[in-house]
Enzyme design. Structure first.
Site, PDB file in Angstrom:
ATOM      1  N   CYS A  36       0.866  -1.179   0.000  1.00  0.00           N
ATOM      2  CA  CYS A  36       0.000   0.000   0.000  1.00  0.00           C
ATOM      3  C   CYS A  36       0.905   1.232   0.000  1.00  0.00           C
ATOM      4  O   CYS A  36       1.743   1.387   0.906  1.00  0.00           O
ATOM      5  CB  CYS A  36      -0.851  -0.031   1.274  1.00  0.00           C
ATOM      6  SG  CYS A  36      -1.878   1.423   1.534  1.00  0.00           S
ATOM      7  N   CYS A  83      -0.958   3.815  -6.472  1.00  0.00           N
ATOM      8  CA  CYS A  83      -1.813   3.159  -5.485  1.00  0.00           C
ATOM      9  C   CYS A  83      -1.986   1.727  -5.973  1.00  0.00           C
ATOM     10  O   CYS A  83      -2.212   1.499  -7.171  1.00  0.00           O
ATOM     11  CB  CYS A  83      -3.165   3.874  -5.428  1.00  0.00           C
ATOM     12  SG  CYS A  83      -4.431   3.004  -4.476  1.00  0.00           S
TER      13      CYS A  83
END
Ligand code: DGL
Length: 258
Positions: free
Chosen positions: A72, A182
């Protein structure tokens, strides 16, 4: 007993990284945590992102993981320094791939699509400053994209409208590279390809992260050689969305309130 690789993300997006890891390291067991009940991390404060990253890390370490992959960008850019200095296993993080984009661009203009939490972090700013000298980096917050992916709405009209609105200003400014900052966004590839002209390079860090994971395991003598290793996925929200994205019948995907 071979120990697993632990992986966590704010939700289902990090499975895009898991896929690269499972491809490059086919003999490694993995445990993946999708903290979807708390997604998106990108809109949370640094303190909250840190608290959630600690919670996920401690669960994975409790399961005996030998390395933790922070799949992440938002958690990496806000929490990895803390994690590295407080726990005694190697951590692999993921950051927007500014460096390859800066090396690639001919127009000297690069777009970055990422969460607010990533774009506002000092780690991201330092990387941009270091690697993108002389390059214009156009930052765009992908507000709303993670929520739609978590809801299984990748091919929806809402998604297309949002992406068009985010990308058009960058295209108007003549970018030739788009960095996916992302881990949820690689799942948008089919929609992105419909919107973006063919000459735009779409860059993500998945393969590089898998390569780095392999190198760190090798360096620390931690490689395993399990034939048909187990892959366990836990989510604290909708199991079906995770199952669809993992797309591997032999994987165990289950609900867990971690
Ligand atoms: N996959 C996360 C990332 O790479 C999404 C962050 C979020 O939950 O907002 O940044």
């Amino acid at each position: 007993m071979p120990k697993p690789i632990g992986i966590f993300d704010s939700g289902v997006g990090g499975t895009s990284i898991w896929k690269e890891v499972a491809k490059m390291l086919p003999n490694e067991k993995t445990i993946y945590l999708a903290d979807s009940a708390n997604a998106p991390y990108g809109e949370k404060s640094k303190e909250e992102i840190l608290r959630l990253s600690i919670k996920n890390t401690e669960y994975l370490l409790g399961q005996g993981c030998k390395i933790v992959l922070v799949a992440c960008n938002t958690a990496t850019t806000n929490a990895i320094d803390y994690l590295r200095s407080h726990y005694n296993v190697p951590f692999i993080g993921i950051e927007p791939a500014i460096k390859p984009a800066a090396l690639h661009t001919k127009t000297k203009k690069v777009g970055v699509l990422a969460t607010k939490g990533t774009l506002s972090s000092s780690l991201f700013h330092n990387t941009s400053k270091l690697f993108a000298e002389g390059i214009t980096v156009l930052e765009q917050e992908g507000k709303g994209l993670v929520e739609l992916i978590e809801a299984g709405k990748i091919q929806s009209e809402e998604m297309k409208t949002l992406l068009q609105a985010f990308l058009q200003p960058m295209l108007d400014q003549n970018i030739d590279c788009l960095v996916l900052g992302c881990t949820h966004y690689p799942y948008l590839m089919p929609v992105l390809k419909d919107i973006l002209p063919e000459h735009i390079n779409i860059i993500d860090s998945g393969e590089a992260v898998a390569r780095q994971t392999k190198a760190v395991l090798e360096h620390n003598n931690l490689l395993s050689s399990v034939a048909e290793p187990e892959h366990i996925f836990y989510t604290n929200a909708d199991v079906e969305v995770l199952k669809d994205l993992v797309d591997r019948p032999t994987a165990q995907v289950a609900y867990l309130d971690f």
